[in-house]
Motif scaffolding. Structure first.
Motif, mmCIF file in Angstrom:
data_model
loop_
_atom_site.group_PDB
_atom_site.id
_atom_site.type_symbol
_atom_site.label_atom_id
_atom_site.label_comp_id
_atom_site.label_asym_id
_atom_site.label_seq_id
_atom_site.Cartn_x
_atom_site.Cartn_y
_atom_site.Cartn_z
ATOM 1 N N ALA A 279 -1.169 86.695 -6.010
ATOM 2 C CA ALA A 279 -0.652 85.734 -5.789
ATOM 3 C C ALA A 279 -0.498 84.684 -6.656
ATOM 4 C CB ALA A 279 1.200 86.819 -5.234
ATOM 5 N N GLU A 280 -1.141 84.405 -5.393
ATOM 6 C CA GLU A 280 -1.039 82.352 -5.168
ATOM 7 C C GLU A 280 -0.795 81.936 -5.873
ATOM 8 O OE1 GLU A 280 -2.544 79.436 -1.499
ATOM 9 O OE2 GLU A 280 -2.919 81.492 -1.702
ATOM 10 N N GLN A 281 -2.211 82.406 -6.617
ATOM 11 C CA GLN A 281 -2.894 81.365 -7.950
ATOM 12 C C GLN A 281 -1.924 81.692 -8.409
ATOM 13 O OE1 GLN A 281 -6.087 83.625 -7.750
ATOM 14 N NE2 GLN A 281 -7.345 82.238 -6.639
ATOM 15 N N THR A 282 -1.063 82.639 -8.892
ATOM 16 C CA THR A 282 -0.554 83.268 -9.950
ATOM 17 C C THR A 282 0.749 82.017 -9.364
ATOM 18 O OG1 THR A 282 -1.031 85.329 -10.681
ATOM 19 C CG2 THR A 282 0.749 84.458 -11.461
ATOM 20 N N ALA A 283 1.315 81.915 -8.632
ATOM 21 C CA ALA A 283 2.017 80.899 -7.893
ATOM 22 C C ALA A 283 1.882 79.910 -8.473
ATOM 23 C CB ALA A 283 3.145 81.247 -6.818
ATOM 24 N N ARG A 284 1.017 79.261 -8.690
ATOM 25 C CA ARG A 284 0.112 77.920 -8.444
ATOM 26 C C ARG A 284 0.334 77.418 -10.374
ATOM 27 N NH1 ARG A 284 -2.996 74.612 -5.411
ATOM 28 N NH2 ARG A 284 -2.712 72.205 -6.548
ATOM 29 N N ILE A 285 -0.246 78.481 -10.925
ATOM 30 C CA ILE A 285 -0.018 78.455 -12.289
ATOM 31 C C ILE A 285 1.794 78.078 -12.978
ATOM 32 C CG2 ILE A 285 -1.170 79.098 -14.553
ATOM 33 C CD1 ILE A 285 -3.644 80.359 -13.112
ATOM 34 N N THR A 286 2.263 79.558 -12.657
ATOM 35 C CA THR A 286 3.271 79.653 -13.072
ATOM 36 C C THR A 286 3.796 77.989 -12.668
ATOM 37 O OG1 THR A 286 3.490 81.889 -12.400
ATOM 38 C CG2 THR A 286 5.928 80.474 -12.490
#
Length: 751
Positions: A543-550
């Motif tokens: 979730a943290e990686q996805t949020a960073r990319i978003t």
């Protein structure tokens, strides 16, 4: 219906707009002539005729007016390709996500323009020929010196033998007056009876009749001095732009079969490879094949500091190579290189009259005959109605003839515009005529394209994010997979790796995965680089990686994810970044009260991110017709609109705007449709163009004030009996010289 034929001439000896009017009137009356364009400042005449005109007779007519004529023809290169270079690279399966990010909005090509190189076909000379040497070597200079010597001799004879002094002064007067009178008669037969030469002839002969031979001889000499000064001043403006052609070296080193040989630069063929040594001027427009060096572009673009360029970068003829040898592929013939096109564009622009200039031309047609009528009334009415002395009032009438010459008034606008066009061209600001220059000063709204205009037009790596690896390793693996690719995103990664001095290993088994990314083996490890969606199909993203990319996507950035084996090593974010001067350039516009708006076909997310960074209103996801419509909406609000763009999709809006401005790296279509072009592609140059226009219009107002003010003062003092013929001729020629010198101030950069 016969086809229109166009012939271009170099005309020497034109000093003011009155000269141009005489030539225009004379040639326009010749059989078969459809149109005539004469530019004093460029020293050119273009004749359009139906093919039946006697060109020799036309040349003789102009030569009879006292000017030298050289018919020139342009060495026309092969017609350049009009195709737009497509930047949609087929990078099979190279989907780095966010493909709504419009990196292809700006298609870059080379603007085609008529060549500037001319060859002489014929020469017909007369009194007004000029030379490239000092002024005293010209025929005008020699005539002025001879007239001065005759005047001094007459004074000496008059002092030694007073009885023959009147005859000596008449003889001295005739030395200068005969050529002037001959030109006056030829101009009258050619359709211009009220020329300055005719006014001068009447005044001189009239002065002799009333026994003022000494003043007549002095006035003729002063007239010749004034004409000479006008010629010198006009020549300064003319040489300003022509001096650009001297920047291109005469020879070039061509590579053939592994050897180099020296050839004339004008013979370089498109596609040839040339060697440019350190410190040499580049002899042709081209693309660097190998080598990296700092290029001094100041002579062409006005860029104050050298620009570092390497393989694949574009270089201009006339710029100076810095510290390393370059191999350059020639992309334009000598007759169509950047400098030749600039010179040609400015010369054509000088032939295009601004509204103010056209008004003054119309005004002068009535002004000069009006002056003759006023002078006649001053000479006749007081003696007839009030018993005044005939000699006294005829003398005053003759002085008014000289005061009333419209030369200074008529040259006030074209001299300023020519100097301004030349000044702009030397700074990389190209304007297609005086009307464009005049309109620019009224601009109060500017609509700008995004990609290639506000931004560089190519993506750059903005963020390297390490989840499980270092930034250097992420760049190393990504660059290894992208080596050899021509995709814009791949080039961005390779450029960042080179900037960070990353050693890029070889990749094996590299292949593109349709719609997902690229994969291969690097240093024995399986590597995948692709979109977050494709990566998520291989391993789950936290979730943290996805949020960073978003978050990066929300900033308008394209994100590629790197997998090393089964590990999410990191991510690389890329975006087409704003030009270095974009923010300052936009601030200069808003500070001057200009409304600014971005019009782009790019997606809203990317456009808004750039717009927020630059502080500009954004209108995104537009088709070409939408941009045109929005320009029309701004105009309907009473705004005078400039549109700035570089892509083919900007052409309709460029044409619809009050002034269309093409960025220098734009497509042929954009540059041809636009009214002006920014050669160096700096956003700040838009404000510089507007400032140049306002400065020019102030200069024109000053010139008109000088011209009319001096005439008004001397008109009053002449009628009051305070001044006579000598001050009258000084008022005329002096005003013309002052106006020209004031216009030449525009050649200096603004403070």
């Amino acid at each position: 219906m016969s086809e229109t034929v166009e012939k271009r001439y170099r005309v020497d000896g034109m000093d003011c707009a009155g000269c141009a009017t005489k030539i225009d009137t004379a040639v326009r009356r010749m059989p078969g002539v459809e149109d005539v364009l004469v530019s004093v400042t460029a020293g050119t005449m273009t004749v359009r005729h139906d093919g039946s005109s006697d060109l020799v007779a036309i040349e003789r007519r102009v030569a009879g007016l006292g000017y030298s004529v050289m018919q020139v023809t342009s060495r026309t290169p092969a017609a350049p390709s009009r195709q737009v270079h497509d930047h949609h690279h087929d990078h099979e399966g190279h989907d780095h996500a966010n493909h709504d990010h419009d990196l292809d909005e700006a298609s870059h090509g080379a603007a085609a323009a008529p060549p500037a190189s001319d060859t002489v076909e014929g020469l017909h000379g007369h009194d007004n020929t000029t030379t490239n040497g000092p002024w005293w070597q010209s025929k005008k200079g020699r005539l002025t010196i001879l007239s001065g010597v005759a005047l001094v001799t007459a004074y000496a004879i008059g002092h030694l033998v007073p009885a023959i002094a009147p005859y000596a002064f008449v003889a001295a007067m005739l030395v200068g007056l005969v050529p002037i009178a001959r030109r006056a008669v030829m101009a009258a037969f050619a359709g211009t009876p009220f020329s300055i030469e005719m006014l001068m002839t009447i005044a001189a002969v009239g002065a002799v009749i009333i026994h003022a031979g000494e003043e007549a001889a002095t006035v003729v000499f002063l007239f010749l001095v004034g004409e000479l000064l006008e010629g010198v001043a006009a020549g300064k403006a003319r040489q300003s732009i022509q001096s650009l052609t001297k920047l291109v070296p005469k020879s070039a080193l061509v590579e053939e079969d592994g050897k180099t040989r020296e050839v004339p630069a004008e013979n370089l063929a498109v596609g040839a490879t040339i060697l440019v040594r350190p410190g040499d001027r580049i002899s042709a427009d081209g693309t660097i094949l190998s080598g990296e060096s700092a290029i001094d572009e100041a002579p062409v673009t006005g860029e104050s500091t050298p620009v570092r360029k390497g393989e694949g970068d574009v270089v201009f003829a006339g710029t100076v190579n810095g510290d390393a040898a370059l191999r350059v592929k020639v992309t334009a013939a000598a007759a169509d290189n950047t400098i030749a096109r600039v010179v040609r564009l400015v010369e054509e622009a000088q032939e295009s009259k601004a509204p103010t200039e056209r008004f003054i031309d119309r005004f002068s047609r009535y002004y000069t005959p009006g002056v003759v009528v006023v002078a006649a009334l001053v000479a006749i009415l007081p003696p007839l109605l009030a018993g005044g002395a005939w000699n006294e009032w005829i003398y005053k009438g003759l002085a008014i003839l000289l005061i009333g010459c419209p030369c200074a008034l008529v040259i006030s606008t074209p001299a300023a515009i020519a100097a301004s066009l030349s000044s702009g061209a030397r700074r990389g600001l190209l304007l297609k005529g005086g009307a464009v220059l005049e309109t620019l000063g009224k601009i109060n709204a500017v609509a700008l394209d995004k990609t290639g205009t506000l931004t560089e037009g190519k993506p750059k790596v903005t963020d390297v994010i390490g989840f499980e690896s270092t930034q250097a390793d992420i760049l190393k693996y990504a660059a290894a997979l992208e080596t050899g690719s021509s995709h814009p995103l791949a080039l961005a990664i390779l450029a960042r790796a080179a900037t960070d001095n990353v050693v890029v290993p070889a990749a094996t088994d590299a292949k593109a995965l349709g719609g997902k990314g690229v994969s291969g083996t690097v240093e024995g490890l399986p590597i995948f680089l692709g979109s977050p969606k494709a990566a998520h199909e291989r391993i789950p993203l936290s979730a943290e990686q996805t949020a960073r990319i978003t978050g990066l996507n929300d900033e308008g950035k394209t994100v590629s994810v790197l997998l090393v084996g089964e590990t999410l090593a990191g991510a690389i974010a890329m975006r087409d970044e704003p030009r270095d001067d974009a923010k300052a350039g936009l601030k200069a516009l808003t500070d001057s009260g200009v409304k600014i708006v971005m019009l782009t076909g790019d997606n809203s997310r990317t456009a808004n991110a750039i717009g927020q960074q630059l502080g500009i209103e954004v209108r995104a996801e537009l088709m070409p017709e939408d941009k045109q419509r929005i320009v029309g909406e701004l105009q309907s609000q009473g705004l005078t609109v400039a549109k700035v763009g570089d892509g083919i999709n900007d052409a309709p809006a460029l044409a619809a705007a009050d002034v269309g401005i093409a960025m220098g790296g734009g497509t042929d279509v954009a540059l041809e449709t636009a009214d002006a072009a920014i050669l160096h592609g700096r956003v700040g140059d838009v404000a510089a163009m507007i400032a140049l226009s306002k400065r020019t219009m102030r200069n024109i107002a000053e010139n008109i004030t000088i011209a009319l003010g001096l005439k008004a003062v001397f008109l009053v003092t002449t009628i009051a009996g305070i001044t006579g013929l000598w001050p009258a001729i000084l008022a005329d020629t002096g005003a013309t010289v002052l106006v020209t010198i004031n216009a030449l101030r525009l050649l200096r950069p603004a403070r």
